[in-house]
Write a protein that holds these residues in place. Structure first.
Motif, PDB file in Angstrom:
ATOM      1  N   ARG A  33       0.858  -1.182   0.000  1.00 17.07           N
ATOM      2  CA  ARG A  33       0.000   0.000   0.000  1.00 17.07           C
ATOM      3  C   ARG A  33       0.893   1.230   0.000  1.00 17.07           C
ATOM      4  O   ARG A  33       1.443   1.602   1.032  1.00 17.07           O
ATOM      5  N   VAL A  34       1.054   1.833  -1.166  1.00 14.50           N
ATOM      6  CA  VAL A  34       1.960   2.968  -1.343  1.00 14.50           C
ATOM      7  C   VAL A  34       1.127   4.237  -1.458  1.00 14.50           C
ATOM      8  O   VAL A  34       0.415   4.432  -2.449  1.00 14.50           O
ATOM      9  N   PRO A  35       1.175   5.133  -0.467  1.00 22.56           N
ATOM     10  CA  PRO A  35       0.364   6.357  -0.523  1.00 22.56           C
ATOM     11  C   PRO A  35       0.811   7.274  -1.659  1.00 22.56           C
ATOM     12  O   PRO A  35       2.009   7.357  -1.978  1.00 22.56           O
ATOM     13  N   ARG A  36      -0.138   7.965  -2.260  1.00 19.91           N
ATOM     14  CA  ARG A  36       0.201   8.968  -3.271  1.00 19.91           C
ATOM     15  C   ARG A  36       1.045  10.066  -2.630  1.00 19.91           C
ATOM     16  O   ARG A  36       0.777  10.509  -1.521  1.00 19.91           O
ATOM     17  N   GLY A  37       2.066  10.498  -3.347  1.00 20.25           N
ATOM     18  CA  GLY A  37       2.938  11.555  -2.855  1.00 20.25           C
ATOM     19  C   GLY A  37       4.064  11.078  -1.964  1.00 20.25           C
ATOM     20  O   GLY A  37       4.907  11.882  -1.547  1.00 20.25           O
ATOM     21  N   ALA A  38       4.124   9.780  -1.666  1.00 25.66           N
ATOM     22  CA  ALA A  38       5.175   9.249  -0.799  1.00 25.66           C
ATOM     23  C   ALA A  38       6.461   9.010  -1.584  1.00 25.66           C
ATOM     24  O   ALA A  38       6.451   8.834  -2.802  1.00 25.66           O
ATOM     25  N   VAL A  39       7.568   9.015  -0.874  1.00 27.52           N
ATOM     26  CA  VAL A  39       8.808   8.425  -1.377  1.00 27.52           C
ATOM     27  C   VAL A  39       8.929   7.096  -0.645  1.00 27.52           C
ATOM     28  O   VAL A  39       9.209   7.056   0.551  1.00 27.52           O
ATOM     29  N   ILE A 206      17.609   4.567   1.614  1.00 25.09           N
ATOM     30  CA  ILE A 206      16.236   4.568   2.101  1.00 25.09           C
ATOM     31  C   ILE A 206      16.061   5.591   3.223  1.00 25.09           C
ATOM     32  O   ILE A 206      15.105   6.372   3.236  1.00 25.09           O
ATOM     33  N   GLU A 207      16.977   5.589   4.182  1.00 23.47           N
ATOM     34  CA  GLU A 207      16.833   6.473   5.339  1.00 23.47           C
ATOM     35  C   GLU A 207      16.883   7.943   4.959  1.00 23.47           C
ATOM     36  O   GLU A 207      16.229   8.775   5.577  1.00 23.47           O
ATOM     37  N   GLN A 208      17.667   8.287   3.950  1.00 30.53           N
ATOM     38  CA  GLN A 208      17.877   9.693   3.641  1.00 30.53           C
ATOM     39  C   GLN A 208      16.812  10.297   2.743  1.00 30.53           C
ATOM     40  O   GLN A 208      16.645  11.519   2.733  1.00 30.53           O
ATOM     41  N   VAL A 209      16.085   9.491   1.983  1.00 31.89           N
ATOM     42  CA  VAL A 209      15.130  10.093   1.047  1.00 31.89           C
ATOM     43  C   VAL A 209      13.694   9.625   1.228  1.00 31.89           C
ATOM     44  O   VAL A 209      12.784  10.279   0.720  1.00 31.89           O
ATOM     45  N   CYS A 210      13.462   8.532   1.936  1.00 38.82           N
ATOM     46  CA  CYS A 210      12.123   7.931   1.925  1.00 38.82           C
ATOM     47  C   CYS A 210      11.272   8.370   3.112  1.00 38.82           C
ATOM     48  O   CYS A 210      11.771   8.627   4.204  1.00 38.82           O
ATOM     49  N   THR A 211       9.965   8.437   2.877  1.00 37.01           N
ATOM     50  CA  THR A 211       9.000   8.694   3.935  1.00 37.01           C
ATOM     51  C   THR A 211       8.398   7.394   4.463  1.00 37.01           C
ATOM     52  O   THR A 211       7.980   7.329   5.620  1.00 37.01           O
TER      53      THR A 211
END
Length: 330
Positions: A33-39, A206-211
């Protein structure tokens, strides 16, 4: 899957997505489940099923069972409607080696029936500039390094405005400077409203760019959520530096914590001896706040000379989930 609550707010949704090759299950009942607008970071060791999952999301491989929904549309039945809104870099880009980088992008853009020819030259130039390849636009691709080819693949994904970017190991082959540039590019894409789905085995990426992130292990999804949610699942410890060890332990006990006094010879697995922590306690009750702990210590006249809540790292969490190590340096 459209009857799933809040599914309209998702850029990617899968239900029990499964892929088998013969008797081998390489993707096992994955619910994304990937929310819209997420990284969204798609994390796991090499061979954990990440690329196969991505190929099914994009209609490049058929699922054995399960369902896929991308940008609100069922896949692969709505492939022609979805793919023009998706930019992708999967399994390393392939180009005509004896054409220049610019000529390759022109050819690929020409093959896109949704791409307007009148803006092609400007869009190619802009895409090359965004990935730092303007200087090599006229160079033949056979002379490109691996990292340059990876950048060219990213440029191809950016030739048209996209609602969703799917990037499989986007920093593969890049030097540290190139890696930082890709991170900045991902951030700018998200700031512009796109959803970015990034597959990687690099924790730092992952840690530096993802929400948000999901963790794959041996074909199964073993955890997913925001980065903060994933961190909170791991054990945290209160570390305290004070000469008033006995009083401090009594305060922590009254707060429902189980403190341990640490002498100066404590092993590195318990405490960093260089910091001089004298009391440690697992933070088993997350309703007990760091501010509340410090206030209680001060009220009891404990001389607090150092205090920290030592959260479990994502690396600790992921290794616990998968039983495998990750590359954590670049």
């Amino acid at each position: 899957m459209s009857d799933h609550p809040h599914s309209d707010g998702l850029a990617i949704e899968t239900l029990e997505l499964t892929k088998r090759f013969g008797n081998q299950t390489v993707v096992n009942a994955v619910d994304l489940r990937v929310p819209r607008g997420a990284v969204y970071g798609f994390l796991g060791p090499n061979g954990s099923g990440k690329t196969t999952t991505i190929r099914m999301l994009l209609g490049l491989a058929g699922a054995t069972s399960g369902r896929v929904r991308v940008l609100g549309e069922d896949m692969p039945s709505r492939l022609q409607q979805v793919l023009p809104r998706v930019g992708a870099l999967v399994e390393g880009p392939a180009f005509y080696p004896f054409l220049s980088g610019s000529a390759n992008l022109h050819r690929l853009d020409t093959a896109d029936r949704f791409a307007p020819g009148r803006t092609r030259t400007a869009r190619v130039a802009e895409a090359l500039d965004r990935v730092g390849l303007s200087h090599a636009a006229t160079k033949k691709v056979h002379a490109y390094s691996l990292g340059m080819k990876q950048r060219l693949g990213l440029a191809n994904a950016l030739l048209m405005p996209r609602d969703l970017l799917v990037l499989d190991e986007p920093t593969n082959g890049l030097d540290p400077q190139g890696t930082r540039e890709v991170r900045n590019l991902v951030r700018s894409l998200a700031a512009g409203g796109a959803t970015v789905f990034v597959s990687s085995h690099l924790l730092a990426e992952i840690e530096q760019v993802c929400t948000h992130a999901a963790v794959m292990s041996a074909g199964s999804l073993v955890a997913s959520g925001t980065l903060d949610e994933l961190r909170r699942v791991g054990q945290a410890f209160v570390r305290l530096r004070t000469p008033d060890v006995d009083i401090a332990r009594g305060v922590l006990l009254r707060l429902g914590l189980a403190p341990t006094a640490l002498d100066e010879q404590a092993s590195a697995t318990d405490v960093d001896a260089a910091t001089g922590w004298t009391v440690s306690a697992p933070l088993t009750d997350r309703s007990v706040t760091p501010e509340g702990i410090v206030a209680s210590l001060v009220a009891a006249n404990v001389r607090v000379r150092g205090f920290v809540v030592d959260e479990a790292s994502l690396e600790d969490r992921f290794v616990a989930l998968t039983g495998e190590g990750f590359d954590v340096v670049q």
